[in-house]
Write a protein that holds these residues in place. Structure first.
Motif, PDB file in Angstrom:
ATOM      1  N   SER A 245       2.024   7.722  23.716  1.00 46.83           N
ATOM      2  CA  SER A 245       1.484   8.851  24.568  1.00 46.83           C
ATOM      3  C   SER A 245       0.618   9.696  23.719  1.00 46.83           C
ATOM      4  CB  SER A 245       2.657   9.634  24.822  1.00 46.83           C
ATOM      5  OG  SER A 245       3.352  10.263  23.944  1.00 46.83           O
ATOM      6  N   VAL A 246       0.627   9.700  22.350  1.00 44.70           N
ATOM      7  CA  VAL A 246      -0.069  10.566  21.428  1.00 44.70           C
ATOM      8  C   VAL A 246      -1.508  10.197  21.391  1.00 44.70           C
ATOM      9  CG1 VAL A 246      -0.521  10.963  19.164  1.00 44.70           C
ATOM     10  CG2 VAL A 246       1.927  10.862  19.883  1.00 44.70           C
ATOM     11  N   TYR A 247      -1.704   8.709  21.968  1.00 40.32           N
ATOM     12  CA  TYR A 247      -3.158   8.083  21.865  1.00 40.32           C
ATOM     13  C   TYR A 247      -3.673   7.986  23.432  1.00 40.32           C
ATOM     14  CZ  TYR A 247      -1.036   6.841  17.458  1.00 40.32           C
ATOM     15  OH  TYR A 247      -0.454   6.911  16.344  1.00 40.32           O
TER      16      TYR A 247
ATOM     17  N   PHE B  81      -7.845   2.563  12.802  1.00 41.11           N
ATOM     18  CA  PHE B  81      -8.178   1.583  13.930  1.00 41.11           C
ATOM     19  C   PHE B  81      -7.911   2.263  15.308  1.00 41.11           C
ATOM     20  CE2 PHE B  81      -5.953  -2.321  15.668  1.00 41.11           C
ATOM     21  CZ  PHE B  81      -7.289  -2.577  16.269  1.00 41.11           C
ATOM     22  N   VAL B  82      -7.010   3.063  15.422  1.00 43.81           N
ATOM     23  CA  VAL B  82      -6.507   3.686  16.478  1.00 43.81           C
ATOM     24  C   VAL B  82      -7.820   4.585  17.152  1.00 43.81           C
ATOM     25  CG1 VAL B  82      -5.192   5.825  17.476  1.00 43.81           C
ATOM     26  CG2 VAL B  82      -4.187   4.106  15.964  1.00 43.81           C
ATOM     27  N   ASP B  83      -8.425   5.373  16.111  1.00 41.99           N
ATOM     28  CA  ASP B  83      -9.331   6.059  16.687  1.00 41.99           C
ATOM     29  C   ASP B  83     -10.643   5.513  17.235  1.00 41.99           C
ATOM     30  OD1 ASP B  83      -8.272   8.382  15.647  1.00 41.99           O
ATOM     31  OD2 ASP B  83      -9.397   8.673  13.970  1.00 41.99           O
TER      32      ASP B  83
ATOM     33  N   PHE C  52       0.815  -1.134  -0.103  1.00 38.46           N
ATOM     34  CA  PHE C  52      -0.032  -0.146  -0.042  1.00 38.46           C
ATOM     35  C   PHE C  52       0.763   1.231   0.098  1.00 38.46           C
ATOM     36  CE2 PHE C  52      -4.360  -1.403   2.047  1.00 38.46           C
ATOM     37  CZ  PHE C  52      -4.098  -2.539   1.358  1.00 38.46           C
ATOM     38  N   ASP C  53       0.466   2.324  -0.617  1.00 35.13           N
ATOM     39  CA  ASP C  53       1.026   3.769  -0.370  1.00 35.13           C
ATOM     40  C   ASP C  53       1.164   3.761   1.151  1.00 35.13           C
ATOM     41  OD1 ASP C  53       1.152   3.804  -3.274  1.00 35.13           O
ATOM     42  OD2 ASP C  53      -0.892   5.246  -3.144  1.00 35.13           O
ATOM     43  N   ALA C  54       2.263   4.605   1.631  1.00 30.50           N
ATOM     44  CA  ALA C  54       2.478   4.961   2.963  1.00 30.50           C
ATOM     45  C   ALA C  54       1.246   5.752   3.520  1.00 30.50           C
ATOM     46  CB  ALA C  54       3.751   5.793   2.976  1.00 30.50           C
ATOM     47  N   ALA C  55       0.672   6.587   2.788  1.00 31.53           N
ATOM     48  CA  ALA C  55      -0.593   7.482   3.244  1.00 31.53           C
ATOM     49  C   ALA C  55      -1.583   6.739   3.502  1.00 31.53           C
ATOM     50  CB  ALA C  55      -0.742   8.527   2.193  1.00 31.53           C
ATOM     51  N   LYS C  56      -2.002   5.741   2.773  1.00 29.99           N
ATOM     52  CA  LYS C  56      -3.170   4.762   2.808  1.00 29.99           C
ATOM     53  C   LYS C  56      -2.968   3.884   3.888  1.00 29.99           C
ATOM     54  CE  LYS C  56      -4.672   4.494  -1.881  1.00 29.99           C
ATOM     55  NZ  LYS C  56      -4.716   3.930  -3.164  1.00 29.99           N
ATOM     56  N   LEU C  57      -1.787   3.591   4.167  1.00 30.16           N
ATOM     57  CA  LEU C  57      -1.615   2.809   5.483  1.00 30.16           C
ATOM     58  C   LEU C  57      -1.840   3.293   6.619  1.00 30.16           C
ATOM     59  CD1 LEU C  57       1.514   0.465   4.702  1.00 30.16           C
ATOM     60  CD2 LEU C  57      -0.633  -0.371   5.437  1.00 30.16           C
ATOM     61  N   VAL C  58      -1.256   4.764   6.721  1.00 33.95           N
ATOM     62  CA  VAL C  58      -1.452   5.618   7.729  1.00 33.95           C
ATOM     63  C   VAL C  58      -2.976   5.854   7.995  1.00 33.95           C
ATOM     64  CG1 VAL C  58      -0.823   7.944   8.750  1.00 33.95           C
ATOM     65  CG2 VAL C  58       0.992   6.520   7.411  1.00 33.95           C
ATOM     66  N   GLU C  59      -3.689   6.165   7.030  1.00 29.91           N
ATOM     67  CA  GLU C  59      -4.934   6.426   7.174  1.00 29.91           C
ATOM     68  C   GLU C  59      -5.817   5.038   7.649  1.00 29.91           C
ATOM     69  OE1 GLU C  59      -6.628   8.083   3.414  1.00 29.91           O
ATOM     70  OE2 GLU C  59      -5.152   9.612   3.558  1.00 29.91           O
ATOM     71  N   ASN C  60      -5.447   4.028   7.198  1.00 28.57           N
ATOM     72  CA  ASN C  60      -6.148   2.841   7.789  1.00 28.57           C
ATOM     73  C   ASN C  60      -5.760   2.771   9.309  1.00 28.57           C
ATOM     74  OD1 ASN C  60      -7.292   2.084   5.100  1.00 28.57           O
ATOM     75  ND2 ASN C  60      -5.905   0.410   5.012  1.00 28.57           N
ATOM     76  N   ALA C  61      -4.341   2.716   9.493  1.00 25.29           N
ATOM     77  CA  ALA C  61      -4.049   2.667  11.155  1.00 25.29           C
ATOM     78  C   ALA C  61      -4.732   3.828  12.008  1.00 25.29           C
ATOM     79  CB  ALA C  61      -2.431   2.789  10.959  1.00 25.29           C
ATOM     80  N   GLN C  62      -4.698   4.851  11.356  1.00 25.11           N
ATOM     81  CA  GLN C  62      -5.457   5.803  12.284  1.00 25.11           C
ATOM     82  C   GLN C  62      -6.784   5.632  12.396  1.00 25.11           C
ATOM     83  OE1 GLN C  62      -3.661   8.660  13.448  1.00 25.11           O
ATOM     84  NE2 GLN C  62      -5.564   8.737  14.742  1.00 25.11           N
TER      85      GLN C  62
ATOM     86  N   ILE D  20     -10.153   2.279  18.580  1.00 21.89           N
ATOM     87  CA  ILE D  20      -9.768   1.597  19.936  1.00 21.89           C
ATOM     88  C   ILE D  20      -9.775   2.741  20.965  1.00 21.89           C
ATOM     89  CG2 ILE D  20      -7.753   0.854  21.235  1.00 21.89           C
ATOM     90  CD1 ILE D  20      -8.927  -1.104  19.401  1.00 21.89           C
ATOM     91  N   VAL D  21      -9.625   4.065  20.632  1.00 20.12           N
ATOM     92  CA  VAL D  21      -9.731   5.164  21.535  1.00 20.12           C
ATOM     93  C   VAL D  21     -11.401   5.317  22.026  1.00 20.12           C
ATOM     94  CG1 VAL D  21      -9.614   7.588  22.002  1.00 20.12           C
ATOM     95  CG2 VAL D  21      -7.917   6.294  20.820  1.00 20.12           C
ATOM     96  N   LYS D  22     -12.082   5.192  20.862  1.00 18.40           N
ATOM     97  CA  LYS D  22     -13.501   5.413  21.159  1.00 18.40           C
ATOM     98  C   LYS D  22     -14.069   4.332  21.845  1.00 18.40           C
ATOM     99  CE  LYS D  22     -17.831   6.384  18.455  1.00 18.40           C
ATOM    100  NZ  LYS D  22     -18.354   6.665  17.123  1.00 18.40           N
ATOM    101  N   ALA D  23     -13.584   3.195  21.782  1.00 20.78           N
ATOM    102  CA  ALA D  23     -14.159   1.989  22.584  1.00 20.78           C
ATOM    103  C   ALA D  23     -13.855   1.939  24.188  1.00 20.78           C
ATOM    104  CB  ALA D  23     -13.626   0.865  21.719  1.00 20.78           C
ATOM    105  N   LYS D  24     -12.905   2.776  24.377  1.00 21.49           N
ATOM    106  CA  LYS D  24     -12.777   2.841  25.820  1.00 21.49           C
ATOM    107  C   LYS D  24     -13.649   2.683  26.972  1.00 21.49           C
ATOM    108  CE  LYS D  24     -10.346   5.302  29.616  1.00 21.49           C
ATOM    109  NZ  LYS D  24     -11.211   5.293  30.506  1.00 21.49           N
ATOM    110  N   PRO D  25     -13.852   1.454  27.792  1.00 24.01           N
ATOM    111  CA  PRO D  25     -14.796   1.356  28.682  1.00 24.01           C
ATOM    112  C   PRO D  25     -15.034   2.584  29.794  1.00 24.01           C
ATOM    113  CG  PRO D  25     -13.608  -0.796  28.352  1.00 24.01           C
ATOM    114  CD  PRO D  25     -12.765   0.438  27.869  1.00 24.01           C
ATOM    115  N   ALA D  26     -16.127   2.724  30.037  1.00 21.43           N
ATOM    116  CA  ALA D  26     -16.162   3.949  30.989  1.00 21.43           C
ATOM    117  C   ALA D  26     -15.728   3.608  32.533  1.00 21.43           C
ATOM    118  CB  ALA D  26     -17.920   4.239  31.095  1.00 21.43           C
ATOM    119  N   SER D  27     -15.696   2.257  32.698  1.00 23.53           N
ATOM    120  CA  SER D  27     -15.405   1.766  34.065  1.00 23.53           C
ATOM    121  C   SER D  27     -13.605   1.493  34.188  1.00 23.53           C
ATOM    122  CB  SER D  27     -15.729   0.360  34.351  1.00 23.53           C
ATOM    123  OG  SER D  27     -15.574  -0.537  33.255  1.00 23.53           O
ATOM    124  N   ALA D  28     -12.848   1.681  33.040  1.00 22.45           N
ATOM    125  CA  ALA D  28     -11.522   1.479  32.785  1.00 22.45           C
ATOM    126  C   ALA D  28     -10.532   2.711  33.634  1.00 22.45           C
ATOM    127  CB  ALA D  28     -11.139   1.280  31.390  1.00 22.45           C
ATOM    128  N   LYS D  29      -9.978   2.661  34.519  1.00 20.08           N
ATOM    129  CA  LYS D  29      -9.182   3.576  35.151  1.00 20.08           C
ATOM    130  C   LYS D  29      -7.740   3.388  34.747  1.00 20.08           C
ATOM    131  CE  LYS D  29     -13.003   4.500  37.315  1.00 20.08           C
ATOM    132  NZ  LYS D  29     -13.912   5.594  36.937  1.00 20.08           N
TER     133      LYS D  29
END
Length: 233
Positions: A227-229, A192-194, A180-190, A196-205
């Motif tokens: 640390s960025v995420y 997935f990151v987003d 894949f083009d680097a930009a497409k890989l980065v967009e795909n990975a981002q 995962i961040v959105k899926a954070k359980p409310a009870s997780a401390k």
């Protein structure tokens, strides 16, 4: 310790083990690795600060990768009637009900995604012990329990991935191919990151994303600057 190949050793020399890379830089490093004789899959993995033993800290979900995974996704559908016909027309690799359940009970798991209509789930639950541990059990939360089988097939074949933490609190998914083009890989990975961040359980401390690594098949991992995420309670 197993002896590493010359190609792996060359790739490892390109990674600064003391450094945590930004996503763009990590992808550049991976694309610079000596190539094996196949198109390596790029995988993004996280170690999460959750307790998988607690039901309210389960992390699972799905995300549509903007550029697909580069993989031919094999889909089976548990359905009858019009839903089964729609699934066949939409390109499902195998469609059935009692016969398909018997195949799975007999050891057939040569597929990547299982989709089922709501009325089929009473029977599909009979093979939960086979599908569950492999991450193949249809689930409404991931869009794999639905009346609209054709739409679900189109989504997964276009690049939607499902993910779920394991018993150690780790979660990973393929986000593309090294070709894949680097930009497409980065967009795909981002994407997935987003998710995962959105899926954070409310009870997780505490710190939610403890570490993140991007890898390519048969190559060393590249540590990301998690640390960025960072997401804390």
């Amino acid at each position: 310790m197993a002896k590493r190949s010359k190609r792996y050793t060359q790739a490892a020399a390109l990674v600064d083990a003391t450094k945590a890379y930004g996503l763009d830089s990590a992808v550049e490093v991976i694309k610079s690795f000596p190539a094996p004789k196949f198109d390596s899959t790029v995988t993004l993995s996280f170690a999460l600060g959750v307790d998988p033993r607690k039901s309210d800290q389960m992390v699972r979900g799905s995300v549509a990768l903007p550029h697909g995974t580069g993989k031919n996704v094999r889909v089976v559908v548990f359905a009858t009637g019009d839903a089964a016909k729609a699934a066949e027309a939409a390109g499902a690799d195998k469609v059935g009900m009692d016969d398909l359940i018997k195949e799975v009970q007999g050891g057939f798991t040569d597929f990547d995604v299982a989709i089922a209509t709501p009325d089929a789930m009473a029977e599909v639950r009979k093979i939960a012990r086979v599908l569950g541990p492999r991450g193949l059990m249809p689930n409404p939360k991931t869009g794999t329990v639905t009346e609209d089988t054709a739409a679900a097939i189109a989504e997964v074949k276009a690049g939607r991935i499902d993910y779920k933490i394991d018993k150690s609190g780790n979660v990973s998914a393929a986000v593309g191919k090294v070709s894949f083009d680097a930009a497409k890989l980065v967009e795909n990975a981002q994407a997935f990151v987003d998710s995962i961040v959105k899926a954070k359980p409310a009870s997780a401390k505490g710190n939610y994303i403890k570490s993140a690594t991007v890898t390519a098949s048969m190559n060393p991992g590249v540590k990301l600057d998690s640390s960025v995420y960072s997401v804390t309670a």
